[in-house]
Design a protein around this motif. Structure first.
Motif, short mmCIF file in Angstrom:
data_model
loop_
_atom_site.label_atom_id
_atom_site.label_comp_id
_atom_site.label_asym_id
_atom_site.label_seq_id
_atom_site.Cartn_x
_atom_site.Cartn_y
_atom_site.Cartn_z
N ILE A 287 0.85 -1.18 0.00
CA ILE A 287 0.00 0.00 0.00
C ILE A 287 0.88 1.23 0.00
CG2 ILE A 287 -1.76 -1.28 1.29
CD1 ILE A 287 -1.14 0.57 3.68
N GLU A 288 0.34 2.33 -0.53
CA GLU A 288 1.11 3.57 -0.61
C GLU A 288 0.17 4.75 -0.40
OE1 GLU A 288 4.15 4.16 -3.78
OE2 GLU A 288 2.92 5.88 -4.32
N THR A 289 0.45 5.56 0.61
CA THR A 289 -0.35 6.76 0.85
C THR A 289 0.38 7.97 0.28
OG1 THR A 289 0.62 7.14 3.03
CG2 THR A 289 -1.36 5.78 2.93
N LEU A 290 -0.39 8.91 -0.25
CA LEU A 290 0.18 10.08 -0.90
C LEU A 290 -0.45 11.35 -0.34
CD1 LEU A 290 0.02 8.84 -4.61
CD2 LEU A 290 2.00 8.77 -3.09
N GLY A 291 0.12 12.50 -0.71
CA GLY A 291 -0.49 13.77 -0.36
C GLY A 291 -0.14 14.25 1.03
N LYS A 292 -0.85 15.30 1.43
CA LYS A 292 -0.57 15.94 2.70
C LYS A 292 -1.01 15.07 3.87
CE LYS A 292 -1.03 20.62 0.80
NZ LYS A 292 -1.78 21.92 0.88
N GLY A 293 -0.38 15.34 5.00
CA GLY A 293 -0.74 14.61 6.20
C GLY A 293 0.40 13.76 6.72
N ASP A 294 0.35 13.49 8.00
CA ASP A 294 1.39 12.71 8.66
C ASP A 294 1.22 11.23 8.33
OD1 ASP A 294 3.15 11.45 10.39
OD2 ASP A 294 2.59 12.64 12.14
N PRO A 295 2.22 10.60 7.70
CA PRO A 295 2.08 9.19 7.37
C PRO A 295 1.91 8.30 8.60
CG PRO A 295 4.35 9.92 7.04
CD PRO A 295 3.52 11.15 7.26
N ARG A 296 2.35 8.78 9.76
CA ARG A 296 2.18 8.00 10.98
C ARG A 296 0.71 7.92 11.38
NH1 ARG A 296 7.29 11.18 13.41
NH2 ARG A 296 6.27 12.70 12.05
N VAL A 297 -0.11 8.78 10.77
CA VAL A 297 -1.56 8.72 10.95
C VAL A 297 -2.22 8.09 9.72
CG1 VAL A 297 -3.67 10.08 11.26
CG2 VAL A 297 -1.56 10.73 12.47
N LYS A 298 -1.78 8.53 8.53
CA LYS A 298 -2.41 8.09 7.29
C LYS A 298 -2.20 6.60 7.01
CE LYS A 298 -2.50 10.66 3.71
NZ LYS A 298 -2.12 11.43 2.51
N VAL A 299 -0.98 6.12 7.21
CA VAL A 299 -0.68 4.73 6.89
C VAL A 299 -1.52 3.76 7.74
CG1 VAL A 299 1.10 2.94 6.92
CG2 VAL A 299 1.60 5.18 5.92
N PRO A 300 -1.58 3.93 9.08
CA PRO A 300 -2.42 3.02 9.86
C PRO A 300 -3.89 3.06 9.45
CG PRO A 300 -0.96 4.24 11.31
CD PRO A 300 -0.84 4.87 9.95
N ASP A 301 -4.40 4.26 9.14
CA ASP A 301 -5.80 4.38 8.73
C ASP A 301 -6.07 3.63 7.43
OD1 ASP A 301 -6.32 5.91 10.94
OD2 ASP A 301 -6.39 7.83 9.88
N PHE A 302 -5.18 3.81 6.46
CA PHE A 302 -5.39 3.16 5.16
C PHE A 302 -5.17 1.66 5.27
CE2 PHE A 302 -4.02 2.46 0.59
CZ PHE A 302 -5.33 2.53 0.09
N LEU A 303 -4.20 1.26 6.07
CA LEU A 303 -3.94 -0.16 6.27
C LEU A 303 -5.19 -0.85 6.82
CD1 LEU A 303 -2.09 -2.65 6.47
CD2 LEU A 303 -1.34 -1.79 8.71
N GLU A 304 -5.86 -0.22 7.75
CA GLU A 304 -7.07 -0.81 8.34
C GLU A 304 -8.16 -0.96 7.28
OE1 GLU A 304 -9.44 -2.66 11.04
OE2 GLU A 304 -7.30 -2.19 11.15
N LYS A 305 -8.30 0.02 6.38
CA LYS A 305 -9.31 -0.07 5.31
C LYS A 305 -8.99 -1.23 4.36
CE LYS A 305 -10.44 4.88 5.32
NZ LYS A 305 -10.40 6.17 4.55
N VAL A 306 -7.73 -1.39 4.04
CA VAL A 306 -7.34 -2.47 3.15
C VAL A 306 -7.60 -3.82 3.82
CG1 VAL A 306 -5.42 -3.57 1.93
CG2 VAL A 306 -5.65 -1.08 1.91
N ARG A 307 -7.27 -3.91 5.09
CA ARG A 307 -7.53 -5.15 5.83
C ARG A 307 -9.01 -5.50 5.85
NH1 ARG A 307 -3.32 -3.95 10.83
NH2 ARG A 307 -1.58 -5.23 10.04
N LYS A 308 -9.86 -4.51 6.04
CA LYS A 308 -11.30 -4.75 6.05
C LYS A 308 -11.78 -5.24 4.69
CE LYS A 308 -12.57 -1.54 9.77
NZ LYS A 308 -13.28 -0.28 10.12
N ALA A 309 -11.25 -4.62 3.62
CA ALA A 309 -11.65 -5.04 2.26
C ALA A 309 -11.21 -6.49 2.00
CB ALA A 309 -11.04 -4.11 1.22
N LEU A 310 -10.04 -6.86 2.46
CA LEU A 310 -9.57 -8.24 2.31
C LEU A 310 -10.45 -9.21 3.11
CD1 LEU A 310 -5.71 -7.68 2.52
CD2 LEU A 310 -6.92 -8.67 0.58
N ALA A 311 -10.86 -8.77 4.28
CA ALA A 311 -11.72 -9.64 5.11
C ALA A 311 -13.08 -9.85 4.46
CB ALA A 311 -11.90 -9.03 6.49
N VAL A 312 -13.61 -8.78 3.85
CA VAL A 312 -14.91 -8.88 3.17
C VAL A 312 -14.81 -9.83 1.99
CG1 VAL A 312 -16.56 -7.61 1.76
CG2 VAL A 312 -15.75 -6.63 3.90
N ALA A 313 -13.70 -9.75 1.25
CA ALA A 313 -13.53 -10.60 0.07
C ALA A 313 -13.30 -12.06 0.45
CB ALA A 313 -12.36 -10.10 -0.77
#
Length: 313
Positions: free
Chosen positions: A286-312
């Motif tokens: 996974i790769e987060t882009l744009g403004k914002g602290d990656p120490r916040v953005k990466v965990p948030d996006f990681l959780e979304k990806v994990r949820k999508a994998l769980a649904v699939a």
């Protein structure tokens, strides 16, 4: 009989040809609509084992400004539960000069002790250059970093085609240059056990068909796709992602992508379904882009990806 007409086609392309030839159709890459429908096997593909990796471009600002060291980023990713990391070559000291082996092995050891695999690495290159001397320098750059990838334990090296086509340039001529350079590099990579992963990057490569054309021209088991879902700016990105998914050796899963050139939030459920349907096995960076602290953005996006994998599933 049909295969004898195309003896040099890569296996995924050969399978596509068998299906289309049986239907009386010609081999046209754009006819591939759904990844996972490429094999002549009538049984549905089993879901492949997916491991999550972090492309460290997500931490580009803190890494390039000195706010975080590479070691600190590795620790952060390990604490989040990533299976692997994908650090681009320019996060190593003195890029494009190769780092000392002692430093490479130290980072490799630390990643291992943190329980992190190295899912890949990458390099900046431009194979569209018309000047042969300049293009050779780019080929040598990639070869140098293939050797680095082998020492680092990275199974693939992400590479680019090069800059976007400009007025007066002939796409066929430039494509030939890119394919020739990639062919030389893949032959070199095979000697070190390192695959090249060609990234679509909204530059010279704009569409899935552009990628497939180059893959067919190079015709090597050591060249695959780094499927960057956020770099299709023309048409429907999901259709093009599905078209390339069977050829992916690695990915870049991003928060946003472009539908008809308009930036929108990624439908992760749809992306994960494409990944699953293609039968892909391996790392999903996974790769987060744009403004914002990656120490916040990466965990948030990681959780979304994990949820999508769980649904699939």
């Amino acid at each position: 009989m049909y295969l004898s007409l195309f003896p040099t086609l890569p296996m995924p392309t050969r399978r596509i040809f068998l299906k289309t030839a049986a239907a009386g159709l010609s081999l046209v890459p754009t006819c591939v609509a759904v990844a996972g429908n490429l094999s002549s096997d009538t049984n549905p593909k089993k879901p492949g084992h997916i491991k999550l990796s972090c492309n460290l471009y997500s931490f580009n600002e803190p890494l390039t400004t000195g706010q975080m060291t590479l070691e600190q980023v590795l620790k952060f990713c390990a604490d989040l539960g990533f299976d692997a990391v994908d650090p681009t070559a320019y996060y190593f000291p003195n890029y494009p000069t190769l780092p000392a082996d002692s430093y490479v092995y130290d980072i490799k050891r630390k990643a291992f002790q943190l329980g992190l695999d190295i899912s890949g690495t990458g390099v900046r290159n431009d194979f569209t250059l018309s000047d042969p001397t300049q293009r050779k320098a780019q080929i040598d750059l990639v070869k140098n970093w293939i050797g680095f990838a082998a020492r680092f334990g990275a199974p693939n090296l992400r590479v680019f085609s090069g800059k976007a086509l400009t007025a007066g340039q002939n796409r066929e001529e430039v494509t030939n240059r890119v394919a020739s350079a990639l062919r030389e590099c893949t032959e070199y990579g095979a000697q070190y056990g390192v695959m090249l992963a060609l990234q679509n990057h909204a530059d010279f490569i704009e569409t899935a068909d552009h990628v497939l054309q180059i893959l067919k021209m190079v015709n090597s088991e050591w060249l695959a796709v780094n499927l960057d879902i956020g770099s299709f700016r023309i048409g429907d990105p999901y259709a093009q992602i599905a078209q390339l998914a069977p050829y992916a050796a690695t990915w870049q899963i991003k928060e946003n992508l472009y539908v008809d050139g308009r930036e929108v939030e990624t439908d992760l459920n749809k992306i994960v379904r494409i990944v699953r349907d293609s039968g892909y096995r391996g790392y999903l960076p996974i790769e987060t882009l744009g403004k914002g602290d990656p120490r916040v953005k990466v965990p948030d996006f990681l959780e979304k990806v994990r949820k999508a994998l769980a649904v699939a599933g």
